[in-house]
Design a protein around this motif. Structure first.
Motif, short mmCIF file in Angstrom:
data_model
loop_
_atom_site.label_atom_id
_atom_site.label_comp_id
_atom_site.label_asym_id
_atom_site.label_seq_id
_atom_site.Cartn_x
_atom_site.Cartn_y
_atom_site.Cartn_z
N PRO A 49 9.39 5.65 5.02
CA PRO A 49 8.02 5.81 5.54
C PRO A 49 8.00 6.32 6.96
N ASP A 50 6.94 7.08 7.27
CA ASP A 50 6.73 7.59 8.63
C ASP A 50 5.92 6.58 9.43
N GLY A 51 6.53 5.50 9.84
CA GLY A 51 5.83 4.49 10.62
C GLY A 51 5.05 3.53 9.73
N ARG A 52 4.34 2.62 10.38
CA ARG A 52 3.59 1.59 9.68
C ARG A 52 2.18 2.07 9.35
N PRO A 53 1.61 1.56 8.25
CA PRO A 53 0.21 1.90 7.97
C PRO A 53 -0.71 1.21 8.97
N ARG A 54 -1.90 1.79 9.17
CA ARG A 54 -2.88 1.17 10.05
C ARG A 54 -3.41 -0.13 9.46
N ALA A 55 -3.63 -0.14 8.13
CA ALA A 55 -4.17 -1.31 7.45
C ALA A 55 -3.69 -1.32 6.01
N LEU A 56 -3.63 -2.53 5.45
CA LEU A 56 -3.32 -2.71 4.04
C LEU A 56 -4.60 -3.07 3.31
N LEU A 57 -4.89 -2.36 2.23
CA LEU A 57 -6.02 -2.65 1.37
C LEU A 57 -5.46 -3.13 0.04
N ILE A 58 -5.94 -4.25 -0.45
CA ILE A 58 -5.41 -4.83 -1.69
C ILE A 58 -6.54 -4.98 -2.69
N ALA A 59 -6.31 -4.50 -3.89
CA ALA A 59 -7.33 -4.57 -4.95
C ALA A 59 -6.70 -5.06 -6.23
N GLY A 60 -7.51 -5.75 -7.02
CA GLY A 60 -7.07 -6.28 -8.29
C GLY A 60 -7.99 -7.39 -8.73
N PRO A 61 -7.89 -7.82 -9.98
CA PRO A 61 -8.81 -8.82 -10.49
C PRO A 61 -8.32 -10.25 -10.30
N GLY A 62 -9.25 -11.14 -10.03
CA GLY A 62 -9.02 -12.56 -10.14
C GLY A 62 -8.06 -13.20 -9.16
N ALA A 64 -4.89 -13.79 -9.14
CA ALA A 64 -3.61 -13.17 -8.78
C ALA A 64 -3.77 -12.25 -7.58
N SER A 65 -4.80 -11.42 -7.60
CA SER A 65 -5.04 -10.50 -6.49
C SER A 65 -5.37 -11.25 -5.21
N VAL A 66 -6.17 -12.31 -5.34
CA VAL A 66 -6.50 -13.13 -4.16
C VAL A 66 -5.23 -13.72 -3.56
N GLY A 67 -4.37 -14.27 -4.42
CA GLY A 67 -3.13 -14.86 -3.94
C GLY A 67 -2.23 -13.86 -3.26
N VAL A 68 -2.09 -12.67 -3.84
CA VAL A 68 -1.27 -11.62 -3.22
C VAL A 68 -1.82 -11.25 -1.85
N ALA A 69 -3.13 -11.09 -1.73
CA ALA A 69 -3.73 -10.72 -0.45
C ALA A 69 -3.52 -11.81 0.59
N GLU A 70 -3.72 -13.07 0.20
CA GLU A 70 -3.56 -14.16 1.16
C GLU A 70 -2.12 -14.29 1.62
N LEU A 112 -2.83 -1.08 -1.98
CA LEU A 112 -1.95 -1.79 -2.91
C LEU A 112 -2.80 -2.34 -4.05
N ILE A 113 -2.42 -2.05 -5.27
CA ILE A 113 -3.13 -2.54 -6.45
C ILE A 113 -2.22 -3.51 -7.19
N CYS A 135 -5.36 8.29 1.14
CA CYS A 135 -4.66 7.00 1.21
C CYS A 135 -3.44 7.02 0.27
N THR A 136 -2.36 6.46 0.72
CA THR A 136 -1.21 6.26 -0.14
C THR A 136 -1.49 5.08 -1.08
N VAL A 137 -1.10 5.23 -2.35
CA VAL A 137 -1.38 4.20 -3.35
C VAL A 137 -0.09 3.69 -3.95
N VAL A 138 0.02 2.35 -4.03
CA VAL A 138 1.14 1.70 -4.72
C VAL A 138 0.53 0.67 -5.66
#
Length: 375
Positions: A49-62, A64-70, A112-113, A135-138
């Motif tokens: 990667p070319d440096g760090r991202p400015r921000a991480l955006l996390i999406a997903g249902p329910g 599991a997604s909440v836990g990953v984000a936290e 991040l999804i 945006c880069t997507v993973v």
């Protein structure tokens, strides 16, 4: 009602476990190892990667997604802001959920999804939005799910979720043990490459080992008196769990425990961090939920009348910052109101290891509460 006799009957537990929750909890360590392999095969270790991202955006249902984000927000700390994109829609069904990028999201941000389903049309639309914005997507999702084509079409990175064969024929419960680690592990490996947190392969191996150790201590064949998860489940019988956390890593573990109790066992729980919990929950402990609120409760006929619901404090502790601890004050507050208190503190290790231990023990406890209460 919690049938405590079921806890020490492994065969009865197996019959009651129609969702394979105990198996999922026991396989959490194996799920981490498989997820690491999937990340390597997907090319995560080859990223430059070319440096760090400015921000991480996390999406997903329910859950599991909440836990990953936290968890990622906790582990990344001040290195990068983490924002979960909350879904909208008229129902929690995959086809009804929609996600939208915030207006400020752009080429310097990372989306991040994380989904144990992968069939959500709303996530595919979100991927298209991210592609148009640069945006880069993973994404981490079950292999060959519809989200795969959307991510590949947007020149993103797709990592197959680590699943077990017996999960192919039934929908995954978002808070089921193992699902969290299957989604989280590849993202930890990815963010290690970006420098946002430290999660090299050997560290993830130690996490898997710690999860295996908890499975050995908390498995269904281990008696309640020497099983911390069964013991905690028995202590929570006929009580309202009031989960207090101390230490940065303990906070997401407490939130995860409350979510698992609700989703797996249908049990409400409250959670707060120390020392603020001492103020926000002091009135609660001195009210009708306190064990000493009804002096005649001891003489109540348990057969003819339902037992009153009382609070029970569950204290999850990690290493307190600067050696300062509010635990003594927490114990004093609880006991002064005749409120019982349970405590869990992980063994020494890295932040990832201690966090994994707290989550694993409370995951097992939530499963035992669910099985013993017939949920």
């Amino acid at each position: 009602m919690l049938d405590e006799t079921l806890l020490d009957d492994p065969e009865a537990l197996a019959r009651a476990d129609r969702r394979a929750l105990l198996r999922g909890a026991a396989e959490a360590g194996a799920r981490v190892r498989t997820a690491v392999l999937h990340a390597v095969e997907a090319g995560v270790n080859d990223l430059k990667p070319d440096g760090r991202p400015r921000a991480l955006l996390i999406a997903g249902p329910g859950t599991a997604s909440v836990g990953v984000a936290e968890l990622l927000g906790t582990l990344a700390g001040a290195a990068c802001p983490v924002t979960r994109i909350h879904p909208t829609g008229v129902a929690p069904a995959a086809g009804a959920l929609r996600w939208d990028l915030p207006g400020w999201a752009g080429p310097v941000d990372l989306l991040l999804i994380a989904t144990p389903d992968g069939t959500e049309p709303g996530l595919s639309i979100l991927v298209e939005q991210a592609y148009r914005r640069g945006c880069t997507v993973v994404a981490v999702a079950p292999d060959r799910s519809p989200i795969t084509d959307a991510v590949v079409g947007a020149h993103g990175l797709f990592v197959p979720m680590a699943t077990a064969p017996y999960e192919q024929d039934q929908p995954l419960t978002a808070s089921a043990p193992g699902v969290l680690w299957a989604l989280l592990t590849p993202l930890l490996a990815l963010l290690d490459r970006t420098g946002l947190l430290s999660a090299p392969a050997d560290a993830l191996g130690k996490v898997a080992d710690r999860l295996d150790q908890v499975a050995e201590r908390c498995g269904p064949a281990i008696a309640t008196y020497s099983n911390p998860a069964k013991n905690l489940a028995a202590e929570l019988a006929e009580s309202l769990p009031v989960i207090w956390t101390e230490g940065v890593s303990a906070a997401p573990a407490g939130q995860r425990f409350a979510a698992a109790l609700a989703e797996l066992a249908g049990r409400p729980a409250l959670t707060a961090q120390l020392p603020e919990a001492l103020g926000s929950h002091s009135v609660l402990l001195s009210g009708a939920l306190a064990a000493g609120a009804d002096p005649d409760d001891f003489f109540r006929d348990r057969v003819e009348e339902a037992q009153a619901l009382h609070a029970r404090v569950v204290l999850l502790r990690d290493r307190p910052i600067g050696g300062l601890s509010a635990a003594p004050a927490a114990r004093e507050l609880a006991l002064s109101h005749d409120t019982a208190i349970s405590e869990l503190e992980p063994e020494d290790g890295s932040e990832l290891e201690t966090l994994a231990e707290l989550i694993a023990i409370t995951d097992f406890a939530a499963v035992y509460v669910a099985l013993a209460s017939g949920a």
